[in-house]
Every structure is written in C-alpha cells, then in structure tokens.
Design an enzyme around this catalytic site. Sequence first.
Site, PDB file in Angstrom:
ATOM      1  N   GLN A 198       8.164   0.538 -16.477  1.00 49.12           N
ATOM      2  CA  GLN A 198       9.309   0.520 -15.575  1.00 49.12           C
ATOM      3  C   GLN A 198      10.538   1.062 -16.302  1.00 49.12           C
ATOM      4  O   GLN A 198      10.660   0.950 -17.517  1.00 49.12           O
ATOM      5  CB  GLN A 198       9.596  -0.916 -15.094  1.00 49.12           C
ATOM      6  CG  GLN A 198       8.432  -1.596 -14.416  1.00 49.12           C
ATOM      7  CD  GLN A 198       8.308  -1.217 -12.952  1.00 49.12           C
ATOM      8  OE1 GLN A 198       8.798  -0.183 -12.533  1.00 49.12           O
ATOM      9  NE2 GLN A 198       7.638  -2.043 -12.179  1.00 49.12           N
TER      10      GLN A 198
ATOM     11  N   LEU B 161       0.807  -1.222   0.000  1.00 52.04           N
ATOM     12  CA  LEU B 161       0.000   0.000   0.000  1.00 52.04           C
ATOM     13  C   LEU B 161       0.842   1.275   0.000  1.00 52.04           C
ATOM     14  O   LEU B 161       0.314   2.363  -0.176  1.00 52.04           O
ATOM     15  CB  LEU B 161      -0.948   0.011   1.204  1.00 52.04           C
ATOM     16  CG  LEU B 161      -1.979  -1.117   1.262  1.00 52.04           C
ATOM     17  CD1 LEU B 161      -2.944  -0.886   2.418  1.00 52.04           C
ATOM     18  CD2 LEU B 161      -2.735  -1.263  -0.049  1.00 52.04           C
ATOM     19  N   LYS B 162       2.132   1.140   0.266  1.00 51.28           N
ATOM     20  CA  LYS B 162       3.052   2.296   0.237  1.00 51.28           C
ATOM     21  C   LYS B 162       2.491   3.462   1.061  1.00 51.28           C
ATOM     22  O   LYS B 162       2.312   4.573   0.567  1.00 51.28           O
ATOM     23  CB  LYS B 162       3.335   2.731  -1.199  1.00 51.28           C
ATOM     24  CG  LYS B 162       3.971   1.649  -2.062  1.00 51.28           C
ATOM     25  CD  LYS B 162       4.241   2.159  -3.475  1.00 51.28           C
ATOM     26  CE  LYS B 162       4.909   1.103  -4.332  1.00 51.28           C
ATOM     27  NZ  LYS B 162       3.988  -0.003  -4.701  1.00 51.28           N
ATOM     28  N   LEU B 163       2.244   3.207   2.320  1.00 53.24           N
ATOM     29  CA  LEU B 163       1.650   4.222   3.197  1.00 53.24           C
ATOM     30  C   LEU B 163       2.525   5.470   3.263  1.00 53.24           C
ATOM     31  O   LEU B 163       3.747   5.388   3.390  1.00 53.24           O
ATOM     32  CB  LEU B 163       1.464   3.656   4.608  1.00 53.24           C
ATOM     33  CG  LEU B 163       0.570   2.422   4.745  1.00 53.24           C
ATOM     34  CD1 LEU B 163       0.503   1.999   6.209  1.00 53.24           C
ATOM     35  CD2 LEU B 163      -0.824   2.678   4.198  1.00 53.24           C
ATOM     36  N   TYR B 164       1.872   6.634   3.193  1.00 57.67           N
ATOM     37  CA  TYR B 164       2.606   7.902   3.181  1.00 57.67           C
ATOM     38  C   TYR B 164       1.677   8.990   3.699  1.00 57.67           C
ATOM     39  O   TYR B 164       0.755   9.412   3.005  1.00 57.67           O
ATOM     40  CB  TYR B 164       3.057   8.205   1.754  1.00 57.67           C
ATOM     41  CG  TYR B 164       4.041   9.350   1.590  1.00 57.67           C
ATOM     42  CD1 TYR B 164       4.537  10.069   2.674  1.00 57.67           C
ATOM     43  CD2 TYR B 164       4.488   9.706   0.327  1.00 57.67           C
ATOM     44  CE1 TYR B 164       5.446  11.096   2.504  1.00 57.67           C
ATOM     45  CE2 TYR B 164       5.407  10.740   0.139  1.00 57.67           C
ATOM     46  CZ  TYR B 164       5.872  11.430   1.235  1.00 57.67           C
ATOM     47  OH  TYR B 164       6.776  12.456   1.059  1.00 57.67           O
TER      48      TYR B 164
ATOM     49  N   TYR C 127       1.074   9.980  12.915  1.00 57.61           N
ATOM     50  CA  TYR C 127       0.084   9.159  13.616  1.00 57.61           C
ATOM     51  C   TYR C 127      -0.933   8.543  12.664  1.00 57.61           C
ATOM     52  O   TYR C 127      -1.441   7.442  12.911  1.00 57.61           O
ATOM     53  CB  TYR C 127      -0.599   9.967  14.724  1.00 57.61           C
ATOM     54  CG  TYR C 127       0.312  10.161  15.917  1.00 57.61           C
ATOM     55  CD1 TYR C 127       0.570   9.113  16.799  1.00 57.61           C
ATOM     56  CD2 TYR C 127       0.957  11.377  16.133  1.00 57.61           C
ATOM     57  CE1 TYR C 127       1.432   9.268  17.872  1.00 57.61           C
ATOM     58  CE2 TYR C 127       1.832  11.543  17.206  1.00 57.61           C
ATOM     59  CZ  TYR C 127       2.060  10.489  18.065  1.00 57.61           C
ATOM     60  OH  TYR C 127       2.930  10.644  19.123  1.00 57.61           O
ATOM     61  N   THR C 128      -1.217   9.232  11.574  1.00 57.73           N
ATOM     62  CA  THR C 128      -2.110   8.651  10.568  1.00 57.73           C
ATOM     63  C   THR C 128      -1.468   7.412   9.958  1.00 57.73           C
ATOM     64  O   THR C 128      -2.126   6.376   9.781  1.00 57.73           O
ATOM     65  CB  THR C 128      -2.428   9.683   9.474  1.00 57.73           C
ATOM     66  OG1 THR C 128      -3.084  10.801  10.075  1.00 57.73           O
ATOM     67  CG2 THR C 128      -3.330   9.086   8.401  1.00 57.73           C
TER      68      THR C 128
ATOM     69  N   GLY D 132       5.124  -9.590 -11.926  1.00 50.76           N
ATOM     70  CA  GLY D 132       3.701  -9.541 -12.233  1.00 50.76           C
ATOM     71  C   GLY D 132       3.415  -9.955 -13.656  1.00 50.76           C
ATOM     72  O   GLY D 132       3.118 -11.113 -13.944  1.00 50.76           O
TER      73      GLY D 132
END
EC number: 4.1.1.23
Length: 227
Positions: free
Chosen positions: A187, A60-63, A67-68, A207
Amino acid sequence: MQLCVALDLEKKEDNLSLLQELKGLDLWAKVGLRSFIRDGAVFLDEIRKIDGNFKIFLDLKLYDIPYTMANAALECAKLEVDMLTVHLSSAKSALTILMQRLNALKKRPLIMGVSALTSFSEEEFLSVYNAPLKTQAIKLSVMGKESGIDGVVCSVFESLAIKEALGKDFLTLTPGIRLNKNDKEDQERVANAKEAKQNLSDFIVVGRPIYQAKEPREVVLELLKDC
C-alpha cells in the site's frame, strides 16, 4: 465508523478459523477476489453459520461494459451480500444502469465505487489518469453520486474532501489501515483508525494487522474502540 475484516488468507480454513476467533463482535467480513474465486458462494454461507450477525462485504470491484456489470451485480445481490464494490472508471452510464437494476429489488447491497486504489502513489496515478489523485477522486465521486451509488472507496486522505464536496450521507470506505503507518507493504496511502475517524470515514478495512497478529481478537477489540 464500522470495521471490515479482510479475509485474504491462503486457505479457506484459515479465514474461517479467524472468524471463529472474532465471533460475537460487530464487524463486516470482507470477501475479496482471492477468496471468492477459490471458495465460491458457499463460503458466504459458511461465514453466516459462524455468526449470522456478521455483515458480508463482497469486494469484487466489478468493471465491464454496462449490461455485463449490471447483470453481475444482480447475481451478487442474489447472494444476499450487504455491500459490493464496483469501479467508478466504468463510467456514469454503466453505474446508472447497474443501480436501476438493483433498485428494482426489494433489498440490495450497498454499492461502493472504487475511486483510486490505495496502492497508487501520486506519481503512478498521474501517469495513468493524467490528473492529480485527490482531484480525480473527487471528480469520480461526484459522478458516482449522480449515478445513485451509496459511496466510494478511497484512502483516508481523500475521505474528508469527498465528504465536504458531497455531504456526510455519501459514504466513504477506507482501506490501507495500519496499526503502524510505517508498515505499508503493498500500500502507498496508509493511515490508522483514529485518523480515519477524524477524516469521517464510515468504514475501514483491516487485514494483515489482524490476521498476522498473535491475538487477532485483541487487535480487533482495540480497533473497535477507535471506531
């Protein structure tokens, strides 16, 4: 070296059908933004029903602000995934808080920090970060290790330098793996599985070369030989 199969097909049923073909093989199922947004957390349970030995990589590559990010990572950990990605550009404070939150759990996923997307060319990266790609990837990786994450997402071409700088125990996950290096598509920095192993990659992500093949299982078996 371990193989992650990217589940990026247009329909959930197609992704599940692909996994049915790969049942019994030693691999990771990579669930990215498209599949997770479309199919939800229930999709993870459907993967486990096909083969309970498949490890799940939630890409998900959280960014976000610290705290979020930490709260989101905690919710992902509750889904019992085995690996999760975050962006190193979120900075040391965010990553440190995130790891403090996850380390309080009895079990947590591996946390891999995205250094430079493999879609970046050297020129594009320079225009965004105002630094050479490999130099910045190593700098971000050092910060990531200091924050307590398990490893980084990078191209094959940065993997060895990161290992030399931070040690072999700091994991590298390398996307952009192709059977034919001329098949770049969207890519820029691509390599094959043998090159990934030579550069000490711990995980490779594949993939399209798998799901576009007439015989996906045969392609995976060949890739596993190179792992």
